[in-house]
Motif scaffolding. Structure first.
Motif, PDB file in Angstrom:
ATOM      1  N   TYR A  32       0.806  -1.213   0.000  1.00 24.07           N
ATOM      2  CA  TYR A  32       0.000   0.000   0.000  1.00 24.07           C
ATOM      3  C   TYR A  32       0.841   1.266   0.000  1.00 24.07           C
ATOM      4  O   TYR A  32       1.985   1.293   0.454  1.00 24.07           O
ATOM      5  CB  TYR A  32      -0.920   0.026   1.225  1.00 24.07           C
ATOM      6  N   VAL A  33       0.216   2.309  -0.522  1.00 20.92           N
ATOM      7  CA  VAL A  33       0.667   3.675  -0.339  1.00 20.92           C
ATOM      8  C   VAL A  33      -0.241   4.295   0.714  1.00 20.92           C
ATOM      9  O   VAL A  33      -1.468   4.182   0.635  1.00 20.92           O
ATOM     10  CB  VAL A  33       0.573   4.487  -1.642  1.00 20.92           C
ATOM     11  N   ALA A  35      -1.253   7.897   2.659  1.00 23.36           N
ATOM     12  CA  ALA A  35      -1.160   9.327   2.369  1.00 23.36           C
ATOM     13  C   ALA A  35      -1.977  10.149   3.344  1.00 23.36           C
ATOM     14  O   ALA A  35      -2.868   9.640   4.027  1.00 23.36           O
ATOM     15  CB  ALA A  35      -1.637   9.605   0.948  1.00 23.36           C
ATOM     16  N   ALA A  50       2.631  11.552   0.970  1.00 26.57           N
ATOM     17  CA  ALA A  50       2.418  10.115   0.824  1.00 26.57           C
ATOM     18  C   ALA A  50       3.705   9.370   1.103  1.00 26.57           C
ATOM     19  O   ALA A  50       4.804   9.915   0.940  1.00 26.57           O
ATOM     20  CB  ALA A  50       1.916   9.782  -0.581  1.00 26.57           C
ATOM     21  N   ILE A  52       5.288   5.316   0.457  1.00 33.35           N
ATOM     22  CA  ILE A  52       5.140   3.956  -0.028  1.00 33.35           C
ATOM     23  C   ILE A  52       5.613   3.033   1.081  1.00 33.35           C
ATOM     24  O   ILE A  52       6.775   3.116   1.504  1.00 33.35           O
ATOM     25  CB  ILE A  52       5.933   3.733  -1.319  1.00 33.35           C
ATOM     26  N   TRP A  53       4.676   2.203   1.565  1.00 30.18           N
ATOM     27  CA  TRP A  53       4.978   1.443   2.774  1.00 30.18           C
ATOM     28  C   TRP A  53       6.229   0.583   2.604  1.00 30.18           C
ATOM     29  O   TRP A  53       7.084   0.570   3.487  1.00 30.18           O
ATOM     30  CB  TRP A  53       3.784   0.557   3.129  1.00 30.18           C
ATOM     31  N   THR A  58       8.985   8.842   0.036  1.00 26.02           N
ATOM     32  CA  THR A  58       8.021   9.849   0.439  1.00 26.02           C
ATOM     33  C   THR A  58       7.830  10.908  -0.641  1.00 26.02           C
ATOM     34  O   THR A  58       8.737  11.171  -1.446  1.00 26.02           O
ATOM     35  CB  THR A  58       8.440  10.532   1.747  1.00 26.02           C
ATOM     36  N   ARG A 102      -0.675   3.860  -7.743  1.00 26.17           N
ATOM     37  CA  ARG A 102       0.545   4.652  -7.655  1.00 26.17           C
ATOM     38  C   ARG A 102       0.360   6.081  -8.130  1.00 26.17           C
ATOM     39  O   ARG A 102       1.345   6.820  -8.245  1.00 26.17           O
ATOM     40  CB  ARG A 102       1.668   3.971  -8.434  1.00 26.17           C
ATOM     41  N   LEU A 104      -0.361   9.008  -6.794  1.00 26.71           N
ATOM     42  CA  LEU A 104      -0.390   9.345  -5.381  1.00 26.71           C
ATOM     43  C   LEU A 104      -1.220  10.561  -5.036  1.00 26.71           C
ATOM     44  O   LEU A 104      -1.791  10.619  -3.944  1.00 26.71           O
ATOM     45  CB  LEU A 104       1.045   9.574  -4.893  1.00 26.71           C
ATOM     46  N   TYR A 110      -7.677   6.627  -4.092  1.00 22.59           N
ATOM     47  CA  TYR A 110      -7.575   6.036  -2.763  1.00 22.59           C
ATOM     48  C   TYR A 110      -8.868   5.309  -2.397  1.00 22.59           C
ATOM     49  O   TYR A 110      -9.967   5.841  -2.553  1.00 22.59           O
ATOM     50  CB  TYR A 110      -7.240   7.117  -1.733  1.00 22.59           C
TER      51      TYR A 110
END
Length: 123
Positions: A32-33, A35, A50, A52-53, A58, A102, A104, A110
């Motif tokens: 996941y992302v 944000a 945001a 990116i896990w 960032t 992606r 973001l 989302y």
């Protein structure tokens, strides 16, 4: 399903700092992302930052770059937004969001949203 719960909002004077948190549950976040978005009265919801896990890259909106920092705690499944040098124009409801896409900065990308936490910056 991913459940997101924000906390940590409040009232702060201009120039001050605040940290908001987003606790995630329901799924492993490795794909996941995560944000932060915000929405001020009468305005559209806008992208703030945001992460990116997996890997921790960032991204920031120009309006907060250099003042805000997004980070994550893998063990706690929590995302943070550290906000420094706050300005009155940062006043908004701050929302945590999650996606596997992606693109973001786009709100519509989302899939999961928290309930929001109010941040008010007084002048």
């Amino acid at each position: 399903q991913v459940q997101l719960v924000e906390s940590g909002g409040g009232l702060v004077q201009a120039g001050g700092s605040l940290r908001v948190s987003c606790a995630a549950s329901g799924r492993t976040l490795s794909s996941y992302v995560m944000a932060w978005f915000r929405q001020a009265p009468g305005k559209e919801r806008e992208f703030v930052a945001a992460i990116i896990w997996s890997g921790g890259s960032t991204y920031y909106a120009d309006s907060v770059k250099g003042r805000f920092t997004i980070s994550r705690d893998n063990a706690k499944n929590t995302v943070y937004l550290q906000m420094n040098s706050l300005k009155p124009e940062d006043t908004a409801v701050y929302y945590c969001a999650a996606t596997q896409n992606r693109r973001l900065v786009l709100t519509r990308e989302y899939d999961y949203w928290g309930q929001g936490t109010q941040v008010t910056v007084s002048s």
